[in-house]
Design a protein around this motif. Structure first.
Motif, short mmCIF file in Angstrom:
data_model
loop_
_atom_site.label_atom_id
_atom_site.label_comp_id
_atom_site.label_asym_id
_atom_site.label_seq_id
_atom_site.Cartn_x
_atom_site.Cartn_y
_atom_site.Cartn_z
N ASP A 261 -15.93 11.53 -7.05
CA ASP A 261 -16.18 12.92 -6.67
C ASP A 261 -17.12 12.95 -5.46
O ASP A 261 -18.32 13.13 -5.59
N LYS A 262 -16.57 12.77 -4.27
CA LYS A 262 -17.37 12.63 -3.06
C LYS A 262 -18.23 13.86 -2.77
O LYS A 262 -19.38 13.76 -2.33
N ASP A 263 -17.66 15.05 -2.98
CA ASP A 263 -18.39 16.26 -2.61
C ASP A 263 -19.14 16.88 -3.79
O ASP A 263 -19.66 17.99 -3.69
N HIS A 264 -19.19 16.16 -4.94
CA HIS A 264 -19.92 16.62 -6.13
C HIS A 264 -19.48 18.01 -6.58
O HIS A 264 -20.28 18.83 -7.04
N SER A 265 -18.19 18.28 -6.45
CA SER A 265 -17.66 19.59 -6.82
C SER A 265 -17.12 19.62 -8.25
O SER A 265 -16.62 20.63 -8.70
N LEU A 266 -17.23 18.50 -8.96
CA LEU A 266 -16.68 18.34 -10.31
C LEU A 266 -15.16 18.52 -10.32
O LEU A 266 -14.57 18.92 -11.31
N THR A 267 -14.56 18.22 -9.18
CA THR A 267 -13.09 18.16 -9.09
C THR A 267 -12.73 16.95 -8.23
O THR A 267 -13.53 16.50 -7.41
N ILE A 268 -11.54 16.44 -8.45
CA ILE A 268 -11.06 15.30 -7.67
C ILE A 268 -9.77 15.72 -6.99
O ILE A 268 -8.81 16.12 -7.67
N ASP A 269 -9.74 15.65 -5.67
CA ASP A 269 -8.49 15.97 -4.98
C ASP A 269 -7.67 14.70 -4.78
O ASP A 269 -8.10 13.60 -5.13
N TRP A 270 -6.49 14.85 -4.23
CA TRP A 270 -5.58 13.72 -4.07
C TRP A 270 -6.18 12.62 -3.21
O TRP A 270 -6.05 11.42 -3.51
N PHE A 271 -6.90 12.99 -2.17
CA PHE A 271 -7.45 11.99 -1.25
C PHE A 271 -8.54 11.16 -1.93
O PHE A 271 -8.63 9.95 -1.73
N GLU A 272 -9.38 11.81 -2.74
CA GLU A 272 -10.41 11.08 -3.47
C GLU A 272 -9.76 10.13 -4.48
O GLU A 272 -10.19 8.98 -4.64
N TRP A 273 -8.76 10.64 -5.18
CA TRP A 273 -8.04 9.81 -6.15
C TRP A 273 -7.37 8.61 -5.47
O TRP A 273 -7.49 7.48 -5.91
N ASP B 49 -7.95 7.15 -2.51
CA ASP B 49 -8.85 6.17 -1.90
C ASP B 49 -9.52 5.28 -2.94
O ASP B 49 -9.79 4.11 -2.69
N HIS B 50 -9.78 5.84 -4.13
CA HIS B 50 -10.43 5.05 -5.16
C HIS B 50 -9.49 4.08 -5.85
O HIS B 50 -9.88 2.99 -6.24
N PHE B 51 -8.24 4.50 -5.99
CA PHE B 51 -7.28 3.64 -6.70
C PHE B 51 -6.47 2.76 -5.75
O PHE B 51 -5.58 2.05 -6.20
N LEU B 52 -6.77 2.79 -4.46
CA LEU B 52 -5.94 2.10 -3.48
C LEU B 52 -5.85 0.60 -3.76
O LEU B 52 -4.79 0.00 -3.60
N PHE B 53 -6.97 0.01 -4.18
CA PHE B 53 -6.96 -1.43 -4.46
C PHE B 53 -7.09 -1.72 -5.95
O PHE B 53 -7.69 -2.70 -6.36
N ASN B 54 -6.51 -0.83 -6.74
CA ASN B 54 -6.43 -1.07 -8.18
C ASN B 54 -4.94 -1.08 -8.52
O ASN B 54 -4.29 -0.05 -8.46
N LEU C 248 0.83 -1.21 0.00
CA LEU C 248 0.00 0.00 0.00
C LEU C 248 0.86 1.25 0.00
O LEU C 248 0.55 2.24 -0.69
N ARG C 249 1.95 1.21 0.74
CA ARG C 249 2.84 2.38 0.82
C ARG C 249 3.46 2.67 -0.56
O ARG C 249 3.46 3.81 -1.03
N SER C 250 3.95 1.64 -1.22
CA SER C 250 4.56 1.81 -2.54
C SER C 250 3.52 2.21 -3.58
O SER C 250 3.78 3.04 -4.45
N HIS C 251 2.35 1.61 -3.46
CA HIS C 251 1.29 1.89 -4.44
C HIS C 251 0.82 3.33 -4.32
O HIS C 251 0.56 3.99 -5.34
N GLU C 252 0.73 3.84 -3.10
CA GLU C 252 0.31 5.23 -2.92
C GLU C 252 1.33 6.19 -3.54
O GLU C 252 0.96 7.24 -4.07
N LYS C 253 2.60 5.84 -3.48
CA LYS C 253 3.62 6.69 -4.10
C LYS C 253 3.41 6.75 -5.62
O LYS C 253 3.54 7.81 -6.24
N ARG C 254 3.11 5.59 -6.20
CA ARG C 254 2.87 5.57 -7.65
C ARG C 254 1.61 6.36 -7.99
O ARG C 254 1.57 7.08 -8.99
N LEU C 255 0.59 6.22 -7.16
CA LEU C 255 -0.66 6.96 -7.41
C LEU C 255 -0.42 8.46 -7.34
O LEU C 255 -1.03 9.24 -8.08
#
Length: 507
Positions: free
Chosen positions: A164-176, A178-183, A84-91
């Motif tokens: 897009d958790k807050d429906h702001s039509l933007t994606i911040d690093w945390f949203e990105w 958390d979604h790609f963590l297990f991809n 997870l640590r290495s994967h987050e760096k790549r993300l």
């Protein structure tokens, strides 16, 4: 006994990582470890991710394989957190590469521009829908070229994991993150692997525009395994449909004068003249030229791309640039292997006992006609590359983009039938457009095989065919050519997929 809290504290002290993040990973590990033995296997990971609504496709095996340092087929806590640590760096690197204005957020314009750079044009409205949708669709559309889907979500409209958790039509690093963590995507090049132009299916004419390969694929040897799988599939496919190909050549050369006017009569006449093996005359060299042509085309394509990009090494070629590069690469490959094309035509048309081997045929041509005979029909062959490559690529891109736009509200996984269908339709359209030039090329290649026949030029042949047989004469032999498409694609795909597994391309 394993304790997550002990591991967490020790790891944080050693590496200085975010203790809160490590605590969350520890809790997650404890939840995924269903049998509480301190290890997570593929089945536990699959059940745990499914319970959280993460319906990825076959990523459990990829995650375990990527993180399994001691190769025991399972992940202990240290392996789990290290992955997870290495994967987050790549993300993080992937996120920064998309965040063009460096504001810490991905907006609609950045998504639209990223897709455009990968050859997929979407409207701002469509880009907005992508941001509102689950991550699998974003990963799919960003990639735009790969045939084997890495991530799949079948319930996008009901998906509770909208990026897009807050429906702001933007994606911040945390949203990105958390979604790609297990991809298990490792970089943007891996994302850009869907929907490649070629599915490496051979229906008798190799696709003019080669595949795009990443630097990692080139360095790992993946490219040559992929090309080898395609070459073997093409060889088996061409061998399986060789009788129809030989009949096509006969009809192209002899036209109305041939006693092989129908498919059945033509095949029967071949068997009667030379036995059952006569159906495969010329197939040996037809198969033999696949490997060098594919290799030369790929190498030329890579060099031409470098020249077109200039200093922009990381840039992606646009559709029109790929067409030009692919056409030039195809012309280069054809120039080198063209003598084999002439030999193939002569051997296909030969009568029983006329030539004892490929070498004997080449020797006869050289002695009686000279070196230039090996390039008869070269001009119409080169001219035929332009409509073939242009229409093939244009139809493929049109079908691809139509599918993408139509399925904005559905599943992102194109599936085998869609990809094979797009490739088959586009290649068939390309062949249909270039067929008259292919017919003239074949007649020019065969001219010297008929005693006393005049050596007609390309334009003279064209006028002669239209005058004597009408426009339909330019399409002699197209019926058996089309008849071989379905069996050729079927054989090619089955063999290609098998070879991918044997050579380790599919992993």
């Amino acid at each position: 006994m394993w304790r997550s809290g002990c591991w967490t504290r020790a790891r944080c002290q050693d590496s200085g990582v975010d203790p809160e993040r490590e605590r969350l990973w520890a809790e997650l590990f404890e939840q995924l470890d269903l049998n509480k033995n301190g290890l997570i296997d593929v089945n536990e990971l699959r059940v745990g991710l499914a319970a959280r609504g993460l319906s990825w496709s076959s990523v459990e095996e990829q995650i375990v394989r990527a993180g399994d340092i001691n190769l025991d087929g399972q992940l202990d806590f240290e392996e789990f957190t290290e992955y997870l640590r290495s994967h987050e760096k790549r993300l993080k690197l992937m996120f920064r590469s998309l965040d063009r204005n460096n504001d810490g957020q991905l907006d609609v314009g950045e998504i639209q521009q990223s897709l455009h750079n990968l050859g997929v044009d979407v409207t701002l409205e469509q880009a907005a829908k992508i941001l509102q949708r689950c991550v699998c669709y974003l990963a799919y559309v960003q990639s735009a070229f790969r045939r084997d889907s890495v991530v799949t979500c079948r319930t996008c409209e009901m998906c509770s994991h909208s990026m897009d958790k807050d429906h702001s039509l933007t994606i911040d690093w945390f949203e990105w993150r958390d979604h790609f963590l297990f991809n298990p995507l490792h970089n943007m090049e891996e994302i850009a692997q869907y929907w490649k132009h070629s599915v490496m299916l051979d229906i008798g004419e190799l696709l003019t525009v080669p595949d795009e390969f990443s630097e990692k694929e080139k360095q790992s040897g993946y490219v040559w395994r992929q090309l080898m799988a395609g070459a073997v599939a093409g060889s088996v496919s061409r061998t399986g449909t060789a009788p129809l190909d030989r009949l096509k050549v006969f009809l192209q050369v002899h036209g109305q004068s041939s006693d092989k006017g129908t498919v059945w009569r033509g095949l029967h006449a071949m068997v009667k003249e030379g036995g059952l093996t006569a159906l495969w005359r010329g197939n040996g060299i037809n198969v033999l030229k696949i490997a060098p042509e594919t290799a030369i085309k790929f190498l030329a394509y890579e060099q031409i791309k470098c020249l077109m990009r200039g200093r922009n090494e990381g840039g992606t070629l646009k559709v029109q640039e790929r067409f030009v590069a692919g056409s030039l690469a195809g012309a280069t490959a054809q120039t080198v292997i063209y003598p084999m094309e002439v030999l193939k035509t002569r051997l296909t048309l030969r009568k029983t006992g006329q030539y004892s081997s490929v070498a004997h045929c080449a020797k006869q041509i050289l002695q009686k006609e000279g070196v230039l005979a090996f390039y008869k029909g070269y001009l119409p062959n080169m001219l035929g590359i332009i409509p073939y490559a242009g229409i093939d690529l244009a139809v493929y891109e049109t079908l691809k983009n139509a599918w993408l736009q139509r399925h904005t509200e559905g599943s992102p996984d194109p599936g085998v039938l869609v990809l094979v269908g797009c490739g088959t339709v586009s290649s068939t359209c390309g062949q249909l457009a270039s067929y008259p030039l292919a017919l003239i090329r074949t007649r020019m290649q065969a001219q010297a095989s008929v005693k006393g026949a005049p050596q007609l030029s390309m334009l003279t042949l064209f006028r002669s065919i239209v005058a004597q047989e009408g426009v339909v004469g330019l399409y002699r032999g197209i019926a058996p050519n089309f008849l071989k498409v379905i069996p050729a694609v079927s054989i090619s795909y089955v063999v290609y997929e098998h070879m991918r597994k044997v050579l380790g391309v599919g992993t």
